[in-house]
Design a protein around this motif. Structure first.
Motif, mmCIF file in Angstrom:
data_model
loop_
_atom_site.group_PDB
_atom_site.id
_atom_site.type_symbol
_atom_site.label_atom_id
_atom_site.label_comp_id
_atom_site.label_asym_id
_atom_site.label_seq_id
_atom_site.Cartn_x
_atom_site.Cartn_y
_atom_site.Cartn_z
ATOM 1 N N ARG A 43 110.615 4.354 -20.642
ATOM 2 C CA ARG A 43 110.015 5.350 -20.176
ATOM 3 C C ARG A 43 109.744 4.948 -18.542
ATOM 4 O O ARG A 43 109.169 3.936 -18.153
ATOM 5 C CB ARG A 43 108.797 5.643 -20.869
ATOM 6 N N ARG A 44 109.814 5.891 -17.825
ATOM 7 C CA ARG A 44 109.542 5.653 -16.354
ATOM 8 C C ARG A 44 108.934 7.080 -15.780
ATOM 9 O O ARG A 44 109.336 8.205 -16.033
ATOM 10 C CB ARG A 44 110.886 5.345 -15.453
ATOM 11 N N LEU A 45 107.817 7.053 -14.756
ATOM 12 C CA LEU A 45 107.413 8.047 -14.006
ATOM 13 C C LEU A 45 106.968 7.578 -12.677
ATOM 14 O O LEU A 45 106.367 6.651 -12.624
ATOM 15 C CB LEU A 45 106.176 8.828 -14.738
ATOM 16 N N THR A 46 107.618 8.248 -11.774
ATOM 17 C CA THR A 46 107.224 7.940 -10.403
ATOM 18 C C THR A 46 106.873 9.001 -9.691
ATOM 19 O O THR A 46 107.490 10.066 -9.790
ATOM 20 C CB THR A 46 108.416 7.239 -9.637
ATOM 21 N N ILE A 47 105.744 9.080 -8.804
ATOM 22 C CA ILE A 47 105.200 9.962 -7.882
ATOM 23 C C ILE A 47 105.101 9.863 -6.498
ATOM 24 O O ILE A 47 104.652 8.499 -6.447
ATOM 25 C CB ILE A 47 104.014 10.909 -8.576
ATOM 26 N N ALA A 48 105.798 10.571 -5.662
ATOM 27 C CA ALA A 48 105.612 10.282 -4.170
ATOM 28 C C ALA A 48 104.827 11.483 -3.686
ATOM 29 O O ALA A 48 105.205 12.683 -3.961
ATOM 30 C CB ALA A 48 107.031 10.379 -3.666
ATOM 31 N N ARG A 49 103.686 11.195 -2.900
ATOM 32 C CA ARG A 49 103.147 12.156 -2.088
ATOM 33 C C ARG A 49 103.388 12.299 -0.618
ATOM 34 O O ARG A 49 103.659 11.273 0.087
ATOM 35 C CB ARG A 49 101.653 11.927 -1.996
ATOM 36 N N HIS A 50 103.516 13.659 -0.292
ATOM 37 C CA HIS A 50 104.117 13.760 1.092
ATOM 38 C C HIS A 50 103.005 13.930 2.134
ATOM 39 O O HIS A 50 101.791 14.264 1.752
ATOM 40 C CB HIS A 50 105.009 14.868 0.936
ATOM 41 N N ALA A 51 103.256 14.021 3.489
ATOM 42 C CA ALA A 51 102.226 14.327 4.355
ATOM 43 C C ALA A 51 101.393 15.585 4.414
ATOM 44 O O ALA A 51 100.250 15.511 4.526
ATOM 45 C CB ALA A 51 102.792 14.207 5.690
ATOM 46 N N ASP A 52 101.909 16.715 3.783
ATOM 47 C CA ASP A 52 101.280 17.960 3.303
ATOM 48 C C ASP A 52 100.480 17.864 2.211
ATOM 49 O O ASP A 52 99.862 18.861 1.897
ATOM 50 C CB ASP A 52 102.348 18.973 3.574
ATOM 51 N N GLY A 53 100.523 16.748 1.346
ATOM 52 C CA GLY A 53 99.824 16.566 0.167
ATOM 53 C C GLY A 53 100.556 16.980 -0.856
ATOM 54 O O GLY A 53 100.054 16.638 -2.273
ATOM 55 N N SER A 54 101.653 17.653 -0.893
ATOM 56 C CA SER A 54 102.711 18.085 -2.075
ATOM 57 C C SER A 54 103.149 16.662 -2.618
ATOM 58 O O SER A 54 103.408 15.684 -2.053
ATOM 59 C CB SER A 54 103.816 18.976 -1.516
ATOM 60 N N ILE A 55 103.692 16.862 -3.755
ATOM 61 C CA ILE A 55 104.249 15.618 -4.583
ATOM 62 C C ILE A 55 105.718 15.935 -4.966
ATOM 63 O O ILE A 55 106.027 16.938 -5.446
ATOM 64 C CB ILE A 55 103.512 15.027 -5.585
ATOM 65 N N THR A 56 106.552 15.094 -5.144
ATOM 66 C CA THR A 56 107.642 15.166 -5.900
ATOM 67 C C THR A 56 107.655 13.916 -6.832
ATOM 68 O O THR A 56 107.018 12.984 -6.537
ATOM 69 C CB THR A 56 108.891 15.162 -4.962
ATOM 70 N N GLY A 57 108.481 13.821 -7.563
ATOM 71 C CA GLY A 57 108.731 12.988 -8.965
ATOM 72 C C GLY A 57 109.839 12.795 -9.673
ATOM 73 O O GLY A 57 110.927 13.790 -9.597
ATOM 74 N N ARG A 58 109.969 11.742 -10.303
ATOM 75 C CA ARG A 58 111.307 11.601 -11.434
ATOM 76 C C ARG A 58 110.642 11.005 -12.688
ATOM 77 O O ARG A 58 109.998 10.052 -12.489
ATOM 78 C CB ARG A 58 112.198 10.792 -10.525
ATOM 79 N N PHE A 59 111.118 11.613 -13.798
ATOM 80 C CA PHE A 59 110.644 10.747 -15.101
ATOM 81 C C PHE A 59 111.833 10.525 -15.860
ATOM 82 O O PHE A 59 112.729 11.209 -15.795
ATOM 83 C CB PHE A 59 109.691 11.474 -15.707
ATOM 84 N N ASP A 60 112.027 9.424 -16.712
ATOM 85 C CA ASP A 60 112.980 9.112 -17.486
ATOM 86 C C ASP A 60 112.465 8.743 -18.823
ATOM 87 O O ASP A 60 111.334 8.088 -19.131
ATOM 88 C CB ASP A 60 113.821 7.910 -17.230
#
Length: 273
Positions: A43-60
């Protein structure tokens, strides 16, 4: 040969996903009693936060873990499908994920983060809270995102408000009392001032940290803002084994804390970029 022929037939006549399912069935048949892998290891979960505070991510996730997540999301998607809803499936599932987190936070059943229930933290000036203007970049969240005043007021619409009085330098004034255990309102003030573990070179977030008494309470140290420092578990242990942190209020913001080894020499770290 029969297996090869069957797989070739599926590959030529069926969707790609179907081929994968057939291959897994053949593998299971070849080794029906083989070792069952630990599903949590993949199991994996990664979260990246951008300059405007929004986030993107991926999970397996494994099949069972994925089924649990899909069942939880689908329950919210199906329960909130108003007539004429034109959102895409992706939008509906994203809203369901946020609602799932909202429900969990509101229920009060999540584990504590350093003696405090996990919650959304938004810090803003009182003037921005009461001013109807948008005020871009007027508020900051606990994880470092920047919000407009309008969005912060939306969050505050159904929230508990904590008032912190700040001095001219923007630092919280003393809100503590004479007691050993740091009360929640004082911890909020320490987090607001320190932002992370203050040990040299460490940037551990506030929810990893303890509030340390600079002068130990047992040695007549007060439970107050001036006598407090935010330290992660590792560095809190080091400070109780000979290391020392001191605050230099004459230094510019971001460099007010100094760290010393047991022999008295200072730990100097290059500024973070």
């Amino acid at each position: 040969m029969r297996v090869d022929t069957a797989l070739a037939t599926v590959a030529a006549t069926q969707p790609h996903q179907r081929l994968g399912e057939v291959v897994h069935r053949y593998l299971d048949a070849l080794d029906p009693d083989g070792p069952e892998p630990d599903p949590t290891e993949g199991r994996r979960l990664t979260i990246a936060r951008h300059a405007d505070g929004s986030i993107t991510g991926r999970f397996d996730l494994d099949a069972v873990g994925g089924e649990k997540v899909q069942a939880a999301l689908e329950s919210i998607v199906q329960a909130s499908r108003p007539k004429g809803d034109l959102r895409t499936r992706a939008q509906q599932q994203a809203d369901a994920l946020v609602q799932l987190a909202d429900n969990a936070l509101a229920s009060g059943g999540l584990p504590f983060l350093r003696r405090v229930k996990p919650h959304v933290i938004v810090t803003m000036h009182l003037a921005d809270l009461t001013d109807p203007a948008r005020g871009p970049g007027a508020a900051e969240t606990g994880f470092g995102a920047t919000l407009s005043a309008a969005r912060a007021r939306w969050v505050a619409c159904d929230a508990t408000l904590t008032r912190l009085v700040l001095n001219p330098d923007g630092l919280p004034l003393d809100v503590g009392r004479e007691q050993r255990i740091v009360p929640p309102h004082l911890r909020k003030a320490v987090e607001r001032r320190d932002r992370h573990c203050v040990f040299a070179g460490c940037g551990a977030p506030t929810h990893w940290c303890d509030v340390h008494h600079l002068l130990e309470w047992i040695n007549d140290g007060e439970t107050s803002l001036d006598n407090s420092a935010l330290l992660c578990e590792r560095h809190h242990t080091k400070v109780h084994h000979g290391f020392r942190v001191d605050r230099d209020d004459t230094a510019p913001p971001g460099s007010r804390w100094r760290t010393y080894r047991p022999d008295g020499t200072e730990i100097l770290i290059h500024p973070r970029m």
